[in-house]
Design a protein around this motif. Structure first.
Motif, PDB file in Angstrom:
ATOM      1  N   GLU A  15       0.690  -1.521  -0.075  1.00  0.00           N
ATOM      2  CA  GLU A  15      -0.106   0.058  -0.142  1.00  0.00           C
ATOM      3  C   GLU A  15       0.863   1.107  -0.042  1.00  0.00           C
ATOM      4  O   GLU A  15       0.676   2.290  -0.680  1.00  0.00           O
ATOM      5  N   GLU A  16       1.963   1.155   0.805  1.00  0.00           N
ATOM      6  CA  GLU A  16       2.686   2.542   0.951  1.00  0.00           C
ATOM      7  C   GLU A  16       3.402   2.764  -0.431  1.00  0.00           C
ATOM      8  O   GLU A  16       3.660   3.879  -0.785  1.00  0.00           O
ATOM      9  N   GLN A  17       4.068   1.745  -0.852  1.00  0.00           N
ATOM     10  CA  GLN A  17       4.780   2.010  -2.234  1.00  0.00           C
ATOM     11  C   GLN A  17       3.938   1.889  -3.522  1.00  0.00           C
ATOM     12  O   GLN A  17       4.236   2.209  -4.440  1.00  0.00           O
ATOM     13  N   GLY A  18       2.821   1.668  -3.239  1.00  0.00           N
ATOM     14  CA  GLY A  18       1.867   1.732  -4.400  1.00  0.00           C
ATOM     15  C   GLY A  18       1.999   0.864  -5.380  1.00  0.00           C
ATOM     16  O   GLY A  18       1.642   0.791  -6.713  1.00  0.00           O
ATOM     17  N   TYR A  19       2.374  -0.410  -5.068  1.00  0.00           N
ATOM     18  CA  TYR A  19       2.440  -1.740  -6.259  1.00  0.00           C
ATOM     19  C   TYR A  19       1.103  -2.370  -6.456  1.00  0.00           C
ATOM     20  O   TYR A  19       0.209  -2.288  -5.631  1.00  0.00           O
ATOM     21  N   ASP A  20       0.825  -2.428  -7.921  1.00  0.00           N
ATOM     22  CA  ASP A  20      -0.359  -2.664  -8.396  1.00  0.00           C
ATOM     23  C   ASP A  20      -0.140  -4.218  -8.830  1.00  0.00           C
ATOM     24  O   ASP A  20      -1.090  -4.737  -9.141  1.00  0.00           O
ATOM     25  N   ALA A  21       1.057  -4.673  -8.708  1.00  0.00           N
ATOM     26  CA  ALA A  21       1.499  -6.137  -9.033  1.00  0.00           C
ATOM     27  C   ALA A  21       2.459  -6.657  -7.947  1.00  0.00           C
ATOM     28  O   ALA A  21       3.589  -5.728  -7.855  1.00  0.00           O
ATOM     29  N   VAL A  22       2.723  -7.598  -7.667  1.00  0.00           N
ATOM     30  CA  VAL A  22       3.470  -8.330  -7.008  1.00  0.00           C
ATOM     31  C   VAL A  22       3.918  -9.556  -7.341  1.00  0.00           C
ATOM     32  O   VAL A  22       2.980 -10.360  -7.487  1.00  0.00           O
ATOM     33  N   LEU A  23       5.137 -10.005  -8.075  1.00  0.00           N
ATOM     34  CA  LEU A  23       5.650 -11.225  -8.589  1.00  0.00           C
ATOM     35  C   LEU A  23       5.916 -11.918  -7.702  1.00  0.00           C
ATOM     36  O   LEU A  23       6.777 -11.656  -6.684  1.00  0.00           O
ATOM     37  N   GLY A  24       5.757 -13.449  -7.584  1.00  0.00           N
ATOM     38  CA  GLY A  24       5.992 -14.420  -6.526  1.00  0.00           C
ATOM     39  C   GLY A  24       6.406 -15.806  -7.554  1.00  0.00           C
ATOM     40  O   GLY A  24       6.483 -15.909  -8.492  1.00  0.00           O
ATOM     41  N   GLY A  25       7.305 -16.492  -6.588  1.00  0.00           N
ATOM     42  CA  GLY A  25       7.845 -17.617  -7.098  1.00  0.00           C
ATOM     43  C   GLY A  25       7.237 -18.939  -6.695  1.00  0.00           C
ATOM     44  O   GLY A  25       7.631 -19.969  -6.679  1.00  0.00           O
ATOM     45  N   ALA A  26       5.845 -18.761  -6.215  1.00  0.00           N
ATOM     46  CA  ALA A  26       5.044 -19.853  -5.977  1.00  0.00           C
ATOM     47  C   ALA A  26       4.668 -20.999  -7.114  1.00  0.00           C
ATOM     48  O   ALA A  26       4.603 -20.312  -8.023  1.00  0.00           O
ATOM     49  N   ARG A  27       4.885 -22.188  -6.811  1.00  0.00           N
ATOM     50  CA  ARG A  27       4.442 -23.288  -7.860  1.00  0.00           C
ATOM     51  C   ARG A  27       3.357 -23.896  -7.372  1.00  0.00           C
ATOM     52  O   ARG A  27       3.047 -24.327  -6.125  1.00  0.00           O
ATOM     53  N   ARG A  28       2.505 -24.613  -8.186  1.00  0.00           N
ATOM     54  CA  ARG A  28       1.410 -25.304  -7.973  1.00  0.00           C
ATOM     55  C   ARG A  28       1.637 -26.851  -7.401  1.00  0.00           C
ATOM     56  O   ARG A  28       0.684 -27.212  -6.792  1.00  0.00           O
ATOM     57  N   ASP A  29       2.914 -27.090  -7.645  1.00  0.00           N
ATOM     58  CA  ASP A  29       3.270 -28.456  -7.006  1.00  0.00           C
ATOM     59  C   ASP A  29       3.674 -28.365  -5.640  1.00  0.00           C
ATOM     60  O   ASP A  29       3.883 -29.542  -4.847  1.00  0.00           O
ATOM     61  N   GLU A  30       3.895 -27.421  -5.092  1.00  0.00           N
ATOM     62  CA  GLU A  30       4.475 -27.254  -3.540  1.00  0.00           C
ATOM     63  C   GLU A  30       3.771 -27.708  -2.591  1.00  0.00           C
ATOM     64  O   GLU A  30       4.009 -28.459  -1.918  1.00  0.00           O
ATOM     65  N   GLU A  31       2.494 -27.428  -2.448  1.00  0.00           N
ATOM     66  CA  GLU A  31       1.446 -27.964  -1.494  1.00  0.00           C
ATOM     67  C   GLU A  31       0.273 -27.421  -1.985  1.00  0.00           C
ATOM     68  O   GLU A  31      -0.209 -26.617  -2.825  1.00  0.00           O
ATOM     69  N   ARG A  32      -0.892 -27.941  -1.475  1.00  0.00           N
ATOM     70  CA  ARG A  32      -2.357 -27.816  -1.921  1.00  0.00           C
ATOM     71  C   ARG A  32      -2.970 -26.383  -2.048  1.00  0.00           C
ATOM     72  O   ARG A  32      -3.696 -26.146  -2.770  1.00  0.00           O
ATOM     73  N   ALA A  33      -2.527 -25.512  -1.119  1.00  0.00           N
ATOM     74  CA  ALA A  33      -3.094 -24.335  -1.022  1.00  0.00           C
ATOM     75  C   ALA A  33      -2.528 -23.507  -2.355  1.00  0.00           C
ATOM     76  O   ALA A  33      -3.295 -22.818  -3.197  1.00  0.00           O
ATOM     77  N   ARG A  34      -1.347 -23.702  -2.648  1.00  0.00           N
ATOM     78  CA  ARG A  34      -0.832 -23.042  -3.907  1.00  0.00           C
ATOM     79  C   ARG A  34      -1.488 -23.751  -5.309  1.00  0.00           C
ATOM     80  O   ARG A  34      -1.284 -23.003  -6.315  1.00  0.00           O
ATOM     81  N   ALA A  35      -1.825 -24.827  -5.042  1.00  0.00           N
ATOM     82  CA  ALA A  35      -2.254 -25.130  -6.410  1.00  0.00           C
ATOM     83  C   ALA A  35      -3.711 -24.716  -6.669  1.00  0.00           C
ATOM     84  O   ALA A  35      -4.185 -24.900  -7.898  1.00  0.00           O
ATOM     85  N   LYS A  36      -4.453 -23.960  -5.980  1.00  0.00           N
ATOM     86  CA  LYS A  36      -5.601 -23.192  -6.286  1.00  0.00           C
ATOM     87  C   LYS A  36      -5.038 -21.967  -6.991  1.00  0.00           C
ATOM     88  O   LYS A  36      -5.993 -21.257  -7.446  1.00  0.00           O
ATOM     89  N   GLU A  37      -4.030 -21.541  -7.051  1.00  0.00           N
ATOM     90  CA  GLU A  37      -3.663 -19.992  -7.441  1.00  0.00           C
ATOM     91  C   GLU A  37      -3.690 -20.024  -8.802  1.00  0.00           C
ATOM     92  O   GLU A  37      -3.536 -20.807  -9.754  1.00  0.00           O
ATOM     93  N   ARG A  38      -4.183 -18.996  -9.482  1.00  0.00           N
ATOM     94  CA  ARG A  38      -4.367 -18.489 -10.658  1.00  0.00           C
ATOM     95  C   ARG A  38      -2.783 -17.868 -10.846  1.00  0.00           C
ATOM     96  O   ARG A  38      -2.230 -17.624 -10.183  1.00  0.00           O
ATOM     97  N   ILE A  39      -2.445 -17.748 -12.338  1.00  0.00           N
ATOM     98  CA  ILE A  39      -1.156 -16.918 -12.646  1.00  0.00           C
ATOM     99  C   ILE A  39      -1.115 -15.607 -12.264  1.00  0.00           C
ATOM    100  O   ILE A  39      -0.397 -14.914 -11.635  1.00  0.00           O
ATOM    101  N   PHE A  40      -2.334 -14.897 -12.584  1.00  0.00           N
ATOM    102  CA  PHE A  40      -2.705 -13.701 -12.022  1.00  0.00           C
ATOM    103  C   PHE A  40      -3.786 -13.827 -11.025  1.00  0.00           C
ATOM    104  O   PHE A  40      -4.856 -14.140 -11.495  1.00  0.00           O
ATOM    105  N   SER A  41      -3.449 -13.665  -9.959  1.00  0.00           N
ATOM    106  CA  SER A  41      -4.187 -13.910  -8.670  1.00  0.00           C
ATOM    107  C   SER A  41      -4.726 -12.538  -7.981  1.00  0.00           C
ATOM    108  O   SER A  41      -3.673 -11.777  -7.524  1.00  0.00           O
ATOM    109  N   VAL A  42      -5.843 -12.291  -7.820  1.00  0.00           N
ATOM    110  CA  VAL A  42      -6.669 -10.959  -7.295  1.00  0.00           C
ATOM    111  C   VAL A  42      -6.364 -10.971  -5.746  1.00  0.00           C
ATOM    112  O   VAL A  42      -6.666 -11.915  -5.493  1.00  0.00           O
ATOM    113  N   ARG A  43      -5.698 -10.234  -5.152  1.00  0.00           N
ATOM    114  CA  ARG A  43      -5.810 -10.010  -3.757  1.00  0.00           C
ATOM    115  C   ARG A  43      -6.530  -8.533  -3.333  1.00  0.00           C
ATOM    116  O   ARG A  43      -6.644  -7.636  -3.957  1.00  0.00           O
TER     117      ARG A  43
END
Length: 308
Positions: free
Chosen positions: A130-158
């Motif tokens: 919020e402070e820096q005004g980032y409208d996108a944040v890149l992450g290194g999550a992979r869908r094979d890591e664990e079940r929560a991350r398997a639900k992610e889209r490539i562009f995931s809304v927060r």
């Protein structure tokens, strides 16, 4: 001095790895085209290092147009922090560090009884976005890591609290990514979602990418807790009855020392590691991250536990 063990013979990319690389380059360029200000979450771990390498390739010969953002718990491995700082100096990358300790010192966060600060990362991350005004944040999550991350889209809304709502996520067909968002929201972008742990290591070997040395087998003083080998530190280990022993270990993932365990290993090269993980029945996070040992790994709940 190089901080990685290199594959004995560097190779060209296989057709499979080339396809993955091309997909990731497209995602990174799409993000750069859709968003105004982007941060790349950078822990010094292998996945964020690979995302950074992909970004360098996506925008060469120009500098990476993203700022690196590290949410530092204060309980990180010293080898990883040194690697992070050396990489920044070597590549000229811009680094922003959000220190959990600063929020604790201001009384905005409190230490947990178990000593882990991993769940405390969420507030510094959300407030820094919020402070820096980032409208996108890149992450290194992979869908094979664990079940929560398997639900992610490539562009995931927060939402503006960092929350993930499955009803707000968009279908991603024909490699079309929708980065539209309301004021206060941001998009998490995961360029290596479709990669596996094996893909990551094969790519590191083929591209000659440097990593922190703790990913490779080394002797270390550790103690056992809940079936994991942990490193002693100011975070609160070992406790009474827990004995330090010298073991030959390596780390499959890196993070807060209080919840990141080592595995017994003789794997000192990338080829050794590929052989080792080919026989493993657990993902790297399931095997070595206490914070991921949840019964359902629900993303709807993980936002309360520091998942970001």
């Amino acid at each position: 001095m190089r901080t990685t063990h290199m594959r004995e013979t560097a190779t060209t990319l296989s057709p499979h790895l080339k396809d993955l690389e091309n997909e990731s380059l497209q995602i990174l360029r799409e993000a750069a085209g859709q968003f105004d200000k982007i941060a790349l979450l950078f822990s010094g771990g292998k996945d964020s290092v690979v995302v950074f390498e992909l970004a360098r390739r996506a925008f060469a010969p120009a500098q990476v147009p993203f700022e690196l953002l590290h949410v530092d718990t204060g309980h990180n491995f010293s080898e990883v922090i040194k690697f992070r700082d050396d990489l920044v100096e070597r590549t000229g990358a811009r680094l922003r560090v959000a220190k959990v300790q600063d929020w604790i010192d201001r009384g905005e966060l409190k230490e947990r009884p178990d000593g882990t600060r991993n769940p405390l990362q969420t507030v510094p991350l959300v407030e820094t976005i919020e402070e820096q005004g980032y409208d996108a944040v890149l992450g290194g999550a992979r869908r094979d890591e664990e079940r929560a991350r398997a639900k992610e889209r490539i562009f995931s809304v927060r939402d503006n609290f960092g929350g993930w709502d499955p009803r707000r996520q968009r279908p991603e067909i024909w490699n079309l990514y929708n980065g539209g968002h309301l004021p206060g929201e941001n998009i998490r972008v995961f360029p290596i979602s479709n990669w596996t742990e094996t893909d990551i290591w094969e790519y590191i070997g083929a591209r000659g990418i440097e990593l922190p040395p703790i990913y490779f087998a080394h002797e270390r003083e550790v103690f056992e807790r809940d079936g994991m080998y942990l490193t002693a530190g100011d975070w609160g280990g070992p406790k009474k009855g827990e004995t330090l022993e010298t073991k030959k270990v390596r780390y499959r993932t890196v993070g807060d020392m209080s919840c990141t365990g080592a595995v017994l290993s003789e794997a000192s090269t990338i080829d050794d590691i590929l052989t080792e993980i080919s026989t493993s029945t657990l993902t790297e996070r399931g095997a070595t991250r206490a914070d991921d040992r949840l019964s359902e790994s629900s993303m709807e709940d993980r936002k309360k536990e520091g998942y970001f």
